[in-house]
Design an enzyme around this catalytic site. Sequence first.
Site, PDB file in Angstrom:
ATOM      1  N   THR A 161       0.881  -1.164   0.000  1.00 14.63           N
ATOM      2  CA  THR A 161       0.000   0.000   0.000  1.00 14.63           C
ATOM      3  C   THR A 161       0.917   1.211   0.000  1.00 14.63           C
ATOM      4  OG1 THR A 161      -0.146   0.114   2.417  1.00 14.63           O
ATOM      5  CG2 THR A 161      -1.839  -1.173   1.283  1.00 14.63           C
ATOM      6  N   HIS A 162       0.572   2.231  -0.764  1.00 15.18           N
ATOM      7  CA  HIS A 162       1.408   3.418  -0.924  1.00 15.18           C
ATOM      8  C   HIS A 162       2.806   3.033  -1.424  1.00 15.18           C
ATOM      9  CE1 HIS A 162      -1.721   5.494   1.324  1.00 15.18           C
ATOM     10  NE2 HIS A 162      -1.616   4.562   2.250  1.00 15.18           N
ATOM     11  N   SER A 281      17.505  -2.039 -25.117  1.00 16.84           N
ATOM     12  CA  SER A 281      17.933  -0.665 -25.339  1.00 16.84           C
ATOM     13  C   SER A 281      18.711  -0.572 -26.652  1.00 16.84           C
ATOM     14  CB  SER A 281      18.802  -0.198 -24.175  1.00 16.84           C
ATOM     15  OG  SER A 281      19.493   0.981 -24.498  1.00 16.84           O
ATOM     16  N   GLN A 326     -20.838  14.448 -37.137  1.00 13.36           N
ATOM     17  CA  GLN A 326     -19.913  13.799 -38.064  1.00 13.36           C
ATOM     18  C   GLN A 326     -18.548  13.584 -37.422  1.00 13.36           C
ATOM     19  OE1 GLN A 326     -19.917  15.047 -42.317  1.00 13.36           O
ATOM     20  NE2 GLN A 326     -17.775  15.557 -41.974  1.00 13.36           N
TER      21      GLN A 326
END
Length: 492
Positions: A161-162, A281, A326
């Site tokens: 949590t957090h 990468s 449209q």
Amino acid sequence: MPEEPTDESGTDGDSVVRRERFSGGPARGFLSSLAADERIFAADLAVDRAHVVMLAEQGIVEAETAGEILAALDDIEAAGHDALPDGEDVHEAIETAVIDRVGPDGGRMHTARSRNDEVATCIRYRLREDLLDAIEATLEARGALIETAEAEGETVMPGFTHLQPAQPTTVAHWALSYERALARETARLFDAYERTNQSPLGAAAFAGTPFDVDRERTAELLGFDGVMANTMDAVSARDFLVESTAHLATLATTLSGLAEDVVLYANKGYIEVDDAYASTSSIMPQKKNPDTLELVRARAGDAAAGLNGLLTTLKGLPRAYNRDLQRAGGHAWRTIDGVSEATEVAAGAIATAEWNDAALADAAGEGFSTATGVADALAMAGVPFRTAHEVVAAAAETAGETDFQTLEAATRKVLDKSLTEFVDRETVEATLDPTESVASRDSPGGPAPEAVAEQVVTAREDHAADSDALAERRETRAKADAALQAEVETYV
């Protein structure tokens, strides 16, 4: 002083240039939606066919003329959208192409309808198919999450949590948390489908038609569940687009959370994303980046933008038809394409990922994540929970400030002082073990293996029911397509 040169009507020369510049100039192209209408090309042909069949059945158009028009529509379909003549939109272009083939009688195809009810029908016809595809994508993602839960039912992992270590849980519990969310997304999309699958055809411009049309018949031929009850509402309403786009934005937000979790877990070494869903990468050869999940995460922004664009386009429009409409469809089309693709990618990434059991187990107890279990054990032994909470908090603080390296050691010190009568050391040690902590949380919906197994059963049952519902709707569509084709063949 000499006068400015003028044309024969007395208009100055600059005005003539301006008039010539803007006469028939960019406005025609600005008005045209023909290129964008390729998406509803097949839908328009189906709507044309159903309408012509109905006109013939009602005696509004002669059977021979209907046959010529329907044959022309077959030719136009075979030639494809790119072969259409120039037009303001696909509806006008198809009608022009029919008249080119049939002659003036081809114009009878447009009897008792307007482009207003025609385009509204075409959008609904196409959107409902896209919604079914989106539903299928959610089912695939749910299936991947259920399989993960079945395979990782006892794989302990840290719960947060957090973004701070909170309590141990399991990979299965995590996976099922997203499966349940996606099950709700499936339900929302089914709801949107039901409200989309209503026919506006026969509403004409907005006030109906004096011709004796059979709106229920065209709805049946096109596989709609019914007709729009009010003709002005039928051509004006785009709330079905808003509902669908909003639900897709909600789906994208759920997927963004899932993608964020996987990106973070990959960073910590908890999970390895398959090469098919990663990249390296361009400069660092050792890197393996979960790029596809990052793009899934970003699609939530696209979806939110699509919803906002659609709502802004529709805001404040008067009844009935306005040319602003449209521009409405594009927001929905882009959103449903992007979110459906993201759902498929997320499903594939989860299905092919490898979980690092050892890394997850090592991390499951970090940050004193089993502290709540100790407090619970004390409370279950008779200590008021708030008191137990304070005791364990003090133990955690002690562990952080002294040479005690574990919560277990700190808790023993506290217990030796005051609470050994309530909980013995063996209970504390068991409670502090992440696997034991998870096993103790066997309340309904919890992470204990037994509780997870029950959740898997429920998820499987719901998944099967939704899969059957999807198949039923696809079958209904297929039967309607076949019935329409059979009717067309009686005239061609």
